[in-house]
Design an enzyme around this catalytic site. Structure first.
Site: not given
Ligand code: AP5
Ligand code: MG
Length: 214
Positions: A13, A88, A127, A160, A171
């Site tokens: 994402k 979410r 990552r 992270r 997660r």
């Molecule tokens: P990346 O692009 O980083 O993936 P992502 O979908 O953004 O993954 P996240 O871990 O950031 O998602 P998340 O939703 O768990 O975390 P968030 O920060 O939102 O890609 C992942 C890896 O794959 C990278 O190394 C990338 O380079 C690689 N990659 C990408 N595309 C690729 C491809 N096509 N092929 C190969 N490799 C590829 O949230 C973290 C925490 O915050 C949550 O767990 C929660 O506790 C809290 N939080 C955030 N938002 C909320 C909310 N709205 N409500 C409640 N809690 C929340």
């Molecule tokens: Mg992300």
């Protein structure tokens, strides 16, 4: 253009949202990045959010919803934005819709980046993230020029805290339970678009551009 990125943790994402933001010149708003910046700066919000994030749990809606609703009301969002990691939960989506509705606005696209769970664990352990500028790399798929250093801003990269395999598993469980229902929610509103997130990131982006238009 108002866009939501849907997909499991690690689906890509953030990677795609940054490319969308650059191409269409709209802000990239990631709740995860906002929480991590607050943790880094030692704010009250950061302290509270960290308790949940480190366990792989969602941060409670009362700490999350107003933050996003205030953010999307700012001047730089008037031509649209790409929301990454929000909503979410169904209550978050309903709160967002209500706030947009009051301004006569709506979400144009909810893009679901589809990646099976098996692929996710591998991606997460490789990552590396930059807390200074938000860039994301992968030690195999998207390496930096100098190991451990951000190509974009020169800061040191981190693994992270929530990317440990047991936390990733948690997660994913939470994702299936609380976030996946949003796919039907946006499908019913006619806003859903789906892309195959297992493809190379450039091909995923080309598919997204095919949906959003040049
Ligand atoms: P990346 O692009 O980083 O993936 P992502 O979908 O953004 O993954 P996240 O871990 O950031 O998602 P998340 O939703 O768990 O975390 P968030 O920060 O939102 O890609 C992942 C890896 O794959 C990278 O190394 C990338 O380079 C690689 N990659 C990408 N595309 C690729 C491809 N096509 N092929 C190969 N490799 C590829 O949230 C973290 C925490 O915050 C949550 O767990 C929660 O506790 C809290 N939080 C955030 N938002 C909320 C909310 N709205 N409500 C409640 N809690 C929340
Ligand atoms: Mg992300």
């Amino acid at each position: 253009m108002k866009i939501i990125m849907l997909g499991a943790p690690g689906a890509g994402k953030g990677t795609q949202a940054k490319m969308i933001a650059d191409k269409y010149a709209i802000p990239h708003i990631s709740t995860g990045d906002i929480f991590r910046a607050n943790i880094k700066n030692g704010t009250e919000l950061g302290k509270k959010a960290k308790e949940y994030m480190d366990k792989g749990l969602l941060v409670p809606d009362e700490l999350t919803v107003d933050l996003v609703i205030d953010r999307v009301a700012q001047e730089d969002c008037k031509n649209g934005y790409v929301l990454d990691g929000f909503p979410r939960t169904i209550p978050q989506a309903e709160s967002l819709d209500k706030a947009l509705d009051e301004r006569g606005e709506k979400i144009d696209y909810a893009i679901n980046v589809e990646v099976p769970d098996d692929n996710i664990i591998n991606r997460m352990s490789g990552r590396r993230a930059c807390l200074s500028c938000g860039a994301t790399y992968h030690i195999v798929h998207i390496p930096t020029k100098v190991e451990g250093i951000c190509d974009r801003c020169g800061a040191e990269l981190i693994l992270r805290d929530d990317d440990k395999p047991e936390t990733v598993k948690k997660r994913l469980d939470i994702y299936h339970e609380q976030t996946q229902p949003l796919i039907d929610y946006y499908s019913e509103k006619g806003a859903l678009a789906e892309v195959d997130g297992t493809k190379d990131m450039k091909d995923v982006f080309a598919d997204i551009v095919g949906i959003l238009g040049e």
